[in-house]
Write a protein that holds these residues in place. Structure first.
Motif, PDB file in Angstrom:
ATOM      1  N   PHE A 189       0.837  -1.208   0.000  1.00  0.00           N
ATOM      2  CA  PHE A 189       0.000   0.000   0.000  1.00  0.00           C
ATOM      3  C   PHE A 189       0.873   1.259   0.000  1.00  0.00           C
ATOM      4  N   GLU A 190       1.883   1.283   0.849  1.00  0.00           N
ATOM      5  CA  GLU A 190       2.771   2.448   0.909  1.00  0.00           C
ATOM      6  C   GLU A 190       3.548   2.604  -0.399  1.00  0.00           C
ATOM      7  N   ALA A 191       3.960   1.484  -0.989  1.00  0.00           N
ATOM      8  CA  ALA A 191       4.694   1.544  -2.260  1.00  0.00           C
ATOM      9  C   ALA A 191       3.804   2.068  -3.385  1.00  0.00           C
ATOM     10  N   PHE A 192       2.519   1.701  -3.366  1.00  0.00           N
ATOM     11  CA  PHE A 192       1.595   2.205  -4.380  1.00  0.00           C
ATOM     12  C   PHE A 192       1.414   3.712  -4.249  1.00  0.00           C
ATOM     13  N   LYS A 193       1.356   4.200  -3.033  1.00  0.00           N
ATOM     14  CA  LYS A 193       1.248   5.651  -2.854  1.00  0.00           C
ATOM     15  C   LYS A 193       2.492   6.349  -3.399  1.00  0.00           C
ATOM     16  N   ASP A 194       3.651   5.744  -3.168  1.00  0.00           N
ATOM     17  CA  ASP A 194       4.908   6.362  -3.598  1.00  0.00           C
ATOM     18  C   ASP A 194       5.112   6.313  -5.110  1.00  0.00           C
ATOM     19  N   MET A 195       4.429   5.395  -5.807  1.00  0.00           N
ATOM     20  CA  MET A 195       4.692   5.230  -7.242  1.00  0.00           C
ATOM     21  C   MET A 195       3.925   6.242  -8.095  1.00  0.00           C
ATOM     22  N   LEU A 196       2.885   6.888  -7.538  1.00  0.00           N
ATOM     23  CA  LEU A 196       1.984   7.689  -8.368  1.00  0.00           C
ATOM     24  C   LEU A 196       2.658   8.923  -8.959  1.00  0.00           C
ATOM     25  N   ALA A 197       3.404   9.658  -8.149  1.00  0.00           N
ATOM     26  CA  ALA A 197       4.059  10.868  -8.672  1.00  0.00           C
ATOM     27  C   ALA A 197       5.070  10.528  -9.769  1.00  0.00           C
ATOM     28  N   PRO A 198       5.956   9.530  -9.582  1.00  0.00           N
ATOM     29  CA  PRO A 198       6.868   9.163 -10.677  1.00  0.00           C
ATOM     30  C   PRO A 198       6.130   8.706 -11.938  1.00  0.00           C
ATOM     31  N   MET A 199       5.026   7.989 -11.767  1.00  0.00           N
ATOM     32  CA  MET A 199       4.258   7.534 -12.926  1.00  0.00           C
ATOM     33  C   MET A 199       3.679   8.724 -13.687  1.00  0.00           C
ATOM     34  N   ALA A 200       3.159   9.694 -12.943  1.00  0.00           N
ATOM     35  CA  ALA A 200       2.586  10.880 -13.585  1.00  0.00           C
ATOM     36  C   ALA A 200       3.655  11.659 -14.349  1.00  0.00           C
TER      37      ALA A 200
END
Length: 470
Positions: free
Chosen positions: A231-242
């Motif tokens: 869950f924490e990793a998914f939150k962290d991945m969003l900005a780099p993906m954007a």
């Protein structure tokens, strides 16, 4: 004996028809996940001459005591469901069921302990499973209750068939108009980001014989922490993906059981990141250029549509992996690999292997071939005949009605109860014209010669009626 004074012969005949009509009750817990499937089953049942009642599971169950005896769908077989099913049986209803969340689970022992109650199964006439794997896992427990699991799938997956996807064409077009090309991120972290405050490690209520091994709570606690890490990793991945895909919209759809604001806060300040929960999930998946998830049911839905889902697995523990979603996905374990996989999916370069297709078919029945909904309705016809042959004591039924009325009164007087907070979040208020329009569109997609009207029996509880198409 003649009719009571003031009642015409026509009125009496209407009431006789009402009492003799075969009735189907189709509760839905989560609107975005289940309502279309209930309407599909309901519309097809109308075509067979059924009276159909559907709506919010929680609110429908509160008024079950004043509804006519029916063939009733029970969509969960946990231990706490047994009391309601016992009441329903004494009211003259006959029940069949499945586990709406029985496709994705950690392992057989945990699943049986937390979601499949021996005592609840004993109150069902039939039990339907998602596929061969879940049938094998529940076979022994179901057999002890006198049931043979039927691996037929679920009406939700009937909606993924090519012949029914026109149902979502306008919605998919509107999503593309509003968001352009988008990458879909589906989350399912309700145990660590719950919509209502719960302790995810608290054992589910279960009969003594259903509780599993003594170390099961410890193992489940480890699973919860494993999910928290992802869950924490998914939150962290969003900005780099954007940042990596600036010309596309990143759409995060939190699970209905998750706290929405947790994700909404992450979307602030990122122009091409949207956090959205509205509408059924299927059109979002049909229209997505890529789907990113971890152990989510929507991976199976996406695969049935013909897409290859991407499982982002920043950590891995074999004993904490569920059996299906990540296995049928393109798995990556780093952000760099994730970006490469998304690019390949957007360009149409990701494909499921034959082995992955075999895994999907083993877990999900009737991806093609007979529609699950038709098989279920055939079964309902048999159950109706069985119901007609069963005599119910008038005194027992009256007592059950009194208990049901008291149960409803008690629940209506509660203040700030967690369940009452949860209900409108997963099944927001909806009006009869919206139900009627959706059901009519389903009838049109099925090429049936009628439209559908809906009357409201109670808040978020509706009866469907056949009407002439406009």
């Amino acid at each position: 004996m003649g009719a009571e004074p003031g009642l015409s012969a026509r009125t009496c005949s209407i009431w006789i028809c009402f009492l003799m009509t075969k009735t189907l009750i189709l509760p839905a817990e989560v609107m975005s996940r289940e309502l279309d499937a209930r309407l599909l089953q309901g519309v097809m049942a109308l075509d067979r001459g059924w009276r159909v009642i559907t709506g919010s599971k929680a609110l429908l169950n509160r008024i079950i005591w004043r509804l006519p005896p029916s063939v009733y769908l029970c969509q969960t077989v946990t231990h706490k469901r047994r009391k309601l099913l016992d009441l329903i049986a004494r009211l003259g209803h006959i029940s069949y069921g499945w586990d709406e969340e029985g496709l994705i689970y950690l392992n057989r022992e945990t699943y049986l302990s937390r979601r499949v109650s021996s005592q609840t199964l004993e109150l069902l006439q039939e039990f339907i499973t998602w596929g061969e794997q879940s049938s094998a896992d529940v076979e022994e427990r179901a057999g002890a209750a006198g049931l043979v699991p039927k691996p037929w799938g679920n009406p939700r997956f009937d909606l993924l068939r090519p012949e029914l996807r026109d149902l979502y064409r306008k919605e998919v077009d509107e999503l593309h108009r509003q968001y352009g090309d988008y990458i879909l991120v589906n989350t399912n972290y309700g145990m660590v980001n719950p919509i209502i405050s719960i302790d995810p490690n608290k054992p589910k209520k279960a009969a003594k014989q259903d509780r599993g091994s003594a170390d099961l709570p410890v193992k489940y606690s480890e699973f919860v922490e494993y999910r928290r890490t992802i869950f924490e990793a998914f939150k962290d991945m969003l900005a780099p993906m954007a940042r990596q895909f600036p010309d596309m919209t990143i759409v995060v759809r939190p699970h209905p059981g998750e706290e929405f604001s947790t994700w909404a806060e992450l979307g602030q300040g990122i122009e091409n990141l949207e956090i959205v929960r509205e509408g059924p999930s299927i059109p979002w998946q049909i229209g997505a250029k890529a789907l990113v998830h971890n152990n989510c049911t929507t991976a199976a839905e996406s695969a049935c549509i013909g897409h290859t889902p991407i499982a982002y697995c920043p950590v891995f523990s074999e004993e904490n992996e569920c059996g299906l979603p990540n296995l049928i996905s393109h798995r990556v374990d780093t952000l760099d690999a994730l970006m490469v996989a998304i690019k390949a999916a957007v360009e149409g370069q990701l494909e499921m292997s034959a082995d992955q297709r075999a895994v999907l078919d083993h877990h999900v029945a009737n991806v093609s071939g007979p529609m699950c909904t038709r098989q279920v309705l055939d079964l309902c016809e048999e159950l109706y005949q069985k119901q007609q042959a069963t005599k119910q004591s008038g005194m027992s039924k009256q007592l059950a009605k009194s208990i049901g009325a008291a149960r409803n009164l008690h629940k209506s007087m509660r203040i700030n109860h967690q369940t009452d907070i949860y209900i409108p979040k997963v099944f927001p208020e909806i009006e009869p014209p919206v139900i009627a329009a959706r059901a009519s569109l389903i009838a049109e997609t099925l090429n049936l010669p009628f439209a559908v009207n809906a009357t409201q029996l109670s808040k978020n509880v509706f009866e469907l009626h056949k009407v002439a198409p406009s």
